[in-house]
Design an enzyme around this catalytic site. Structure first.
Site, PDB file in Angstrom:
ATOM      1  N   CYS A   4       5.293  -1.135   7.924  1.00  0.00           N
ATOM      2  CA  CYS A   4       5.167   0.172   8.583  1.00  0.00           C
ATOM      3  C   CYS A   4       5.038  -0.007  10.097  1.00  0.00           C
ATOM      4  O   CYS A   4       4.243  -0.814  10.574  1.00  0.00           O
ATOM      5  CB  CYS A   4       3.961   0.918   8.047  1.00  0.00           C
ATOM      6  SG  CYS A   4       4.071   1.291   6.279  1.00  0.00           S
TER       7      CYS A   4
ATOM      8  N   SER B 286      -6.117   4.492   5.285  1.00  0.00           N
ATOM      9  CA  SER B 286      -4.930   3.790   5.750  1.00  0.00           C
ATOM     10  C   SER B 286      -4.947   3.725   7.268  1.00  0.00           C
ATOM     11  O   SER B 286      -5.536   4.582   7.932  1.00  0.00           O
ATOM     12  CB  SER B 286      -3.685   4.538   5.282  1.00  0.00           C
ATOM     13  OG  SER B 286      -2.541   4.102   5.982  1.00  0.00           O
TER      14      SER B 286
ATOM     15  N   ASP C 188       0.801  -1.218   0.000  1.00  0.00           N
ATOM     16  CA  ASP C 188       0.000   0.000   0.000  1.00  0.00           C
ATOM     17  C   ASP C 188       0.839   1.275   0.000  1.00  0.00           C
ATOM     18  O   ASP C 188       0.448   2.284  -0.586  1.00  0.00           O
ATOM     19  CB  ASP C 188      -0.939   0.004   1.207  1.00  0.00           C
ATOM     20  CG  ASP C 188      -2.074  -0.997   1.044  1.00  0.00           C
ATOM     21  OD1 ASP C 188      -2.001  -1.820   0.119  1.00  0.00           O
ATOM     22  OD2 ASP C 188      -3.024  -0.943   1.834  1.00  0.00           O
TER      23      ASP C 188
ATOM     24  N   GLU D 108      -7.533   3.548  -0.420  1.00  0.00           N
ATOM     25  CA  GLU D 108      -7.265   4.284   0.805  1.00  0.00           C
ATOM     26  C   GLU D 108      -6.988   5.747   0.468  1.00  0.00           C
ATOM     27  O   GLU D 108      -6.509   6.062  -0.620  1.00  0.00           O
ATOM     28  CB  GLU D 108      -6.058   3.698   1.539  1.00  0.00           C
ATOM     29  CG  GLU D 108      -6.317   2.306   2.077  1.00  0.00           C
ATOM     30  CD  GLU D 108      -5.126   1.733   2.825  1.00  0.00           C
ATOM     31  OE1 GLU D 108      -4.040   2.345   2.773  1.00  0.00           O
ATOM     32  OE2 GLU D 108      -5.279   0.682   3.456  1.00  0.00           O
TER      33      GLU D 108
END
Length: 576
Positions: free
Chosen positions: A201, A479, A88, A453
């Site tokens: 992340c 997100s 993403d 997103e």
């Protein structure tokens, strides 16, 4: 663990390894260097979402090798394969994001097809980035062979001018740069240091949220989801998973024995308690769908509403996944939730023990402030809230972790956009006012297609210092890095003629995360009148995978799934 002899009479691999008629099949296995003994052991699929697209996935191949050693030491024969991942962070803010949610289905489908085609008896699944985690878990419960999930681990935080940073800071820096509050030189430096290692992340964005889910739902080994990707202990977890999956074969413990309604409730609980991503409200119903459990957005939202927010994690809080792991990990958070009655302790896990048994020796760490006791939470209600009203009769979701109660009520005039790009352009040019409610529509599962997103837009607003002065609603997604009053998953979506499609600039939108409402000051009669002139908006996807997805995808309330799931099953793969 001592190697053992397994009876293959009831295992799927008997269809390719046993009897004279399978001599051609065995010849292929001999061609790859397998011994007779290995051929007649259980065949275990070791599937990873390894690729070179992003740091989330880059360490998965290494960890898969450790899994294979564990399988071999437990008396199995590992067979490694890979599936796709759409990352993403790379896909964000452009048309690539339309591929993201679609990839969840492709991952689950491709794992199913590989397992079916080669008749593997069990599975260890490794994933790193957002949609690959639920995609793997969906495949696990769909196939229902003994299986364990392994998270690839989070990234380490970067350091910029002496302070820790994540990729969220970089997305918000784009907004600062657009209004002259960050120089070219600082933006260049930040992008070079924000992501210093392998791993997903680092804050409680979608990947770490679903990793937390993997432990709470019982499909991952305790502590395994918290260790950062660069830590050597990840290889120990991976090897242990390979060994333990062989125990699951011997005991015939399967994913559907583990993923029950109560286990799904546990999963929703840890999402709320950790201020996790709103995307969990899409993925948990999809996992439930695979094993025939009704568990939709409203079921998730009910649990969110009664769960305290206790983990002070970014984007709403101070810390990242590494910090929580180092003070006690996900089990520390789960233990305080269990002790105060928020978790079901009797749920089975891949250890062969229950949640309560796994947590029995976990002791509270009072020398840390990452996780608060469940009876002394950061806020008494969860970090994610479900909404409903005349704009969203099928529901919507908002993340309020870190938001004071006074900020959880908002009203303002609508600014309507039919694509994210149009809204982002308006934000970039500061063509909006304080108090506006941005409406981004035709970004739902069918209308996008792909339910993108909106991080680029929301992060730009924060970078401009306006993140808490406006609100945003969409039939798309947000997100896990999104913060502010941002409402997603609005249903029915615009492409299906939902009320969000009928909103007009200037309509007053009222959002109340305390009461759980999302309404417009538009009468039912006025909506009906507007509906008469409404026509579906055409997408420019007339073929290919994204077009195919749009033909079958369901609504966000039920997880945006693309097949009948358990209700349409005539058989379960594991029993063939």
């Amino acid at each position: 663990m001592d190697p053992r002899v397994f009876d293959k009479a009831k295992l799927p691999s008997r269809h390719v390894t046993e009897g004279p008629s399978r001599a051609p099949h065995r010849s292929y296995l001999y061609a790859m260097g397998l011994t007779t003994h290995q051929i007649h052991q259980p065949l275990v699929g070791v599937v990873s979402a390894w690729n070179e697209a992003a740091p989330c996935n880059i360490s998965l191949m290494r960890q898969a090798q450790a899994v294979k050693k564990g399988v071999a030491s437990g008396g199995g024969t590992p067979r490694e394969f890979c599936t796709i991942t759409v990352t993403d962070g790379i896909a964000m803010g452009h048309h690539g994001m339309k591929a993201s949610l679609v990839s969840r289905e492709v991952i689950a489908d491709s794992v199913e097809l590989t397992m079916r085609g080669h008749c593997y008896d069990a599975m260890v699944a490794l994933a790193g980035c957002d949609k690959s985690l639920p995609g793997m878990m969906m495949a696990m419960v769909r196939l229902n062979v003994p299986a364990i999930f392994i998270y690839g681990g989070s990234i380490l935080p970067g350091t910029f001018k002496g302070r820790p940073v994540t990729v969220q800071d970089l997305f918000e820096a784009v907004g600062k740069h657009s209004v002259g509050e960050m120089s070219d030189e600082d933006l260049d430096e930040l992008e070079r240091v924000a992501c210093p290692s392998a791993g997903a992340c680092g804050a409680q964005f979608t990947a770490n949220t679903m990793a937390t889910v993997s432990e709470a739902i019982g499909l991952a080994l305790p502590y395994s989801a918290g260790a950062p990707a660069p830590y050597e202990i990840r290889d120990q977890f991976s090897m242990a998973a390979g060994e333990i999956v062989m125990d699951l074969i011997a005991k015939n413990i399967r994913p559907r024995d583990i993923v029950t309604r109560r286990a799904l409730e546990n999963a929703a609980t840890v999402v709320a308690a950790s201020g996790g991503s709103t995307n969990a409200a899409l993925h948990l119903p999809a996992i439930a769908h695979e094993c025939g459990i009704k568990f939709d957005l409203f079921d998730v939202a009910e649990i969110f509403h009664r769960t305290p927010y206790i983990a002070d994690l970014k984007p709403g809080g101070k810390y990242v996944a590494k910090d929580m792991f180092e003070v006690g990990g996900i089990p520390l958070m789960m233990k305080t939730l269990l002790d105060h009655g928020f978790l079901h302790g009797d749920c089975l896990t891949v250890t062969g023990r229950t949640i309560a048994e796994n947590l029995a020796k976990v002791k509270w760490n009072d020398q840390q402030d990452v996780v608060y006791p469940a009876d002394k939470p950061i806020t008494v209600t969860g970090g994610v809230v479900g909404l409903r009203g005349n704009i969203a009769p099928e529901g919507a979701i908002v993340k309020v972790a870190g938001m004071p109660a006074a900020k959880q009520v908002f009203a303002g005039p609508a600014r309507c956009f039919d694509t994210e790009e149009a809204c982002f352009e308006a934000v970039s040019k500061r063509q909006y006012k304080e108090g506006d409610v941005f409406v981004i529509r035709y970004e739902g599962p069918k209308g996008g297609p792909g339910m993108r997103e909106m991080l680029a837009t929301t992060a730009a607003l924060y970078g401009q210092g306006m993140g808490e002065k406006v609100a945003l609603i969409t039939d798309g997604r947000f997100s896990g890095a999104t913060r502010g009053f941002c409402v997603g998953h609005v249903g029915p979506e615009a492409a299906s003629g939902g009320p969000i499609a009928l909103l007009r600039d200037g309509d007053i939108i009222r959002l109340d995360a305390i009461k759980g409402t999302l309404d417009a000051d538009v009468s039912e009669a006025e909506f009906a009148e507007r509906k008469k002139s409404w026509k579906p908006r055409q997408t420019f996807y007339g073929s290919g995978a994204i077009w195919k997805y749009a033909q079958t995808v369901g609504n966000a309330r039920d997880g945006a799934v693309t097949h009948p799931g358990h209700t349409g099953e005539k058989h379960v793969y594991a029993d063939l």
